[in-house]
Design a protein around this motif. Structure first.
Motif, short mmCIF file in Angstrom:
data_model
loop_
_atom_site.label_atom_id
_atom_site.label_comp_id
_atom_site.label_asym_id
_atom_site.label_seq_id
_atom_site.Cartn_x
_atom_site.Cartn_y
_atom_site.Cartn_z
N ALA A 99 -39.41 -34.85 -16.87
CA ALA A 99 -38.38 -35.46 -16.14
C ALA A 99 -37.55 -33.36 -16.11
N LEU A 100 -37.98 -32.46 -15.98
CA LEU A 100 -37.63 -31.83 -15.50
C LEU A 100 -38.00 -31.35 -14.09
N ILE A 101 -39.60 -31.76 -13.96
CA ILE A 101 -39.96 -31.73 -12.31
C ILE A 101 -39.25 -32.33 -11.21
N HIS A 102 -38.40 -33.58 -12.06
CA HIS A 102 -37.86 -34.02 -11.33
C HIS A 102 -36.36 -34.27 -10.68
N ASP A 103 -35.72 -33.78 -12.20
CA ASP A 103 -34.56 -33.23 -11.73
C ASP A 103 -34.43 -32.32 -11.29
N ASP A 104 -35.34 -30.89 -10.93
CA ASP A 104 -35.38 -29.53 -10.02
C ASP A 104 -35.31 -30.40 -9.19
N ILE A 105 -35.87 -30.86 -8.54
CA ILE A 105 -36.40 -31.76 -6.48
C ILE A 105 -34.90 -32.50 -6.37
N ILE A 106 -34.12 -33.28 -7.52
CA ILE A 106 -32.77 -34.02 -6.95
C ILE A 106 -31.85 -33.20 -7.11
N ASP A 107 -32.04 -31.95 -8.07
CA ASP A 107 -30.83 -30.41 -7.67
C ASP A 107 -31.27 -29.52 -6.49
N GLU A 108 -32.26 -29.87 -6.63
CA GLU A 108 -33.02 -28.59 -5.48
C GLU A 108 -32.54 -27.31 -6.15
N SER A 109 -32.88 -27.65 -7.33
CA SER A 109 -32.83 -26.56 -8.18
C SER A 109 -34.29 -25.32 -7.91
N ALA A 110 -34.07 -23.80 -8.49
CA ALA A 110 -35.33 -23.04 -8.16
C ALA A 110 -36.36 -22.34 -8.24
N LEU A 111 -34.92 -22.59 -9.85
CA LEU A 111 -36.29 -21.86 -11.07
C LEU A 111 -35.89 -23.08 -12.24
N PRO A 116 -40.70 -20.14 -10.49
CA PRO A 116 -40.06 -21.62 -9.41
C PRO A 116 -40.28 -22.54 -10.04
N SER A 117 -38.99 -23.08 -9.72
CA SER A 117 -39.76 -25.11 -10.21
C SER A 117 -40.39 -25.40 -9.43
N ALA A 118 -41.21 -26.28 -10.37
CA ALA A 118 -42.97 -27.23 -10.28
C ALA A 118 -42.46 -27.13 -7.98
N SER A 259 -28.72 -14.99 -17.06
CA SER A 259 -29.93 -15.56 -16.75
C SER A 259 -30.95 -15.23 -16.66
N LYS A 260 -30.99 -14.25 -17.60
CA LYS A 260 -32.01 -13.32 -19.02
C LYS A 260 -31.78 -14.86 -19.73
N HIS A 261 -31.30 -15.60 -20.74
CA HIS A 261 -31.13 -16.24 -21.23
C HIS A 261 -31.77 -17.40 -21.47
N THR A 262 -31.07 -18.00 -20.06
CA THR A 262 -31.21 -19.82 -19.26
C THR A 262 -32.78 -19.15 -19.16
N GLY A 263 -33.10 -18.63 -17.82
CA GLY A 263 -34.01 -18.36 -16.89
C GLY A 263 -33.60 -19.46 -16.26
N PRO A 265 -29.88 -19.48 -12.35
CA PRO A 265 -28.61 -18.49 -12.20
C PRO A 265 -27.60 -19.38 -12.51
N ILE A 266 -26.70 -18.35 -13.48
CA ILE A 266 -25.21 -18.30 -13.62
C ILE A 266 -24.57 -19.64 -13.31
N GLY A 267 -23.99 -20.36 -13.25
CA GLY A 267 -22.90 -21.67 -13.17
C GLY A 267 -24.34 -22.13 -11.63
N GLY A 268 -25.00 -22.55 -11.97
CA GLY A 268 -25.71 -23.35 -11.42
C GLY A 268 -25.23 -24.40 -10.81
N ASP A 269 -25.02 -24.86 -11.95
CA ASP A 269 -24.52 -26.60 -11.64
C ASP A 269 -23.07 -25.92 -11.21
N ILE A 270 -21.98 -25.30 -11.16
CA ILE A 270 -20.98 -25.29 -9.81
C ILE A 270 -21.64 -25.19 -8.43
#
Length: 368
Positions: A99-111, A116-118, A259-263, A265-270
């Protein structure tokens, strides 16, 4: 395998077993007739499957194991069932990775989890984003399928084997529905904050609570011989509010942590323009100027670092952050009340109260 109550050791066991299960699933692939290029690509995908599966708090697995322990007790189950429920718990985590692998593609998340995301890792490996994204999509599909296969094999050792497999399949379907609803919210107008908040909470119910809390509880109850209808209803009463509170807390951590805690970037959702409860509350209770800033930012193509800082500040001044904390506390209390008023034994209630605490930071369980 360690005892279910030995959480530290169990985390290590989960990591090891997930790796073994994934390798077993991929080892069935007939790779002997593949060209060197295809064999190498498949190997890279397998390696990324292992890398993407590493880390995490393993909350879903621990909740399932604790639930099973709560209603059955270690002495009432044989070694085969202990291993089987452990594999179902690991299957949950394998699905989480998918689910996270797909989520990162949808959200274009790098981490993801500080790495690095898959799809980004695979894109870098081939210096081709199209190939990397495609391989990432297929990796997510393969792991989702693997999680079902693992659960199917393990479920055969329990009385309610059919119901366990059906619950796992329902979980996968519900997460898919939740993702559709999540994407739908991105197309909503921002002129009805109350409706936006309600829609966002509904996404949390389908996309997060369904597999983060409700499914682990359901699977644990069923494996522990609780009759299906009773298992479904109790898991829903406990898991629905706990899972929604967990997602609100996760969104809040994205704003107030680092970001050290979450892995991530802070404010990534924004930056992604995520339209969730925090935004809805800020739009509903912020000043006219703050509402204007938010609408302009969230209807824009992107948000800069300065935009992120300004929006976070508005989340504070509008009271949106305090409202999220209040929501978390109310949902937490609702979940714990469901445990306390259930027909479970006092020992079972204690176990479920204790494992629930892992989902919500202590400071947000009782907001002053």
């Amino acid at each position: 395998m360690s005892t279910l109550t030995d959480y530290h050791c169990t985390l290590n066991d989960i990591e090891s077993r997930i790796r073994t299960l994934i390798l077993q699933q991929f080892s069935t692939t007939a790779a002997s007739n593949l060209s060197s290029t295809c064999a190498t690509t498949l190997q890279k995908v397998v390696e990324q499957a292992i890398t993407s599966s590493e880390g995490g708090k393993r909350l879903r697995a621990l909740l399932l194991l604790s639930t099973f322990q709560a209603v059955s007790g270690d002495t009432d189950t044989n070694e085969i069932q202990q291993q089987a429920i452990f594999d179902v718990a690991c299957a949950l985590e394998v699905f989480q990775t998918a689910a996270l692998i797909h989520d990162d593609i949808i959200d274009e998340s790098a981490l993801r989890r500080g790495k690095p995301s898959a799809y980004c890792a695979l894109s870098s490996a081939y210096n081709d984003q199209h190939i990397g994204t495609g391989l990432g999509l297929m990796l997510g599909d393969l792991l989702a399928t693997a999680s079902f296969v693992i659960t199917n094999a393990a479920s055969q050792h329990f009385v309610y084997s059919k119901e366990i497999l059906e619950a796992f399949a329902d979980m996968q379907k519900n997460v898919g529905v939740g993702q559709v609803l999540d994407l739908s919210i991105e197309m909503m107008q921002l002129d009805n904050p109350k409706q936006l908040a309600e829609s966002s909470l509904n996404v949390f119910r389908w996309k997060t609570a369904s597999y983060t809390t409700v499914a682990p509880l359901t699977l644990g109850f069923l494996a522990g011989h609780i009759p299906p209808q009773e298992a479904y209803e109790l898991a829903q009463r406990i898991g629905d509010p706990l899972g929604i509170a967990f997602q609100i807390a996760d969104d809040l951590i994205d704003i107030v942590s680092d970001s050290k805690h979450t892995g991530k970037p802070i404010g990534g959702d924004i930056r992604e323009g995520k339209r969730a409860v925090l935004l809805a509350d800020a739009l509903q209770y912020g000043s006219a100027t703050e509402q204007s800033v938010l609408r302009k930012a969230y209807t824009g193509a992107s948000r800069s670092d300065d935009d992120v800082k300004q929006i976070i500040q508005i989340y504070y001044t509008s009271g949106a952050i305090d409202r999220s904390k209040q929501r978390i506390m109310e949902l937490w209390n609702q979940s714990q009340q469901a445990i306390e008023t259930s027909k479970l034994s006092d020992n079972a209630k204690t176990i479920l109260h204790t494992i629930s605490e892992r989902f919500i930071p202590e400071a947000w369980r009782n907001v002053q």
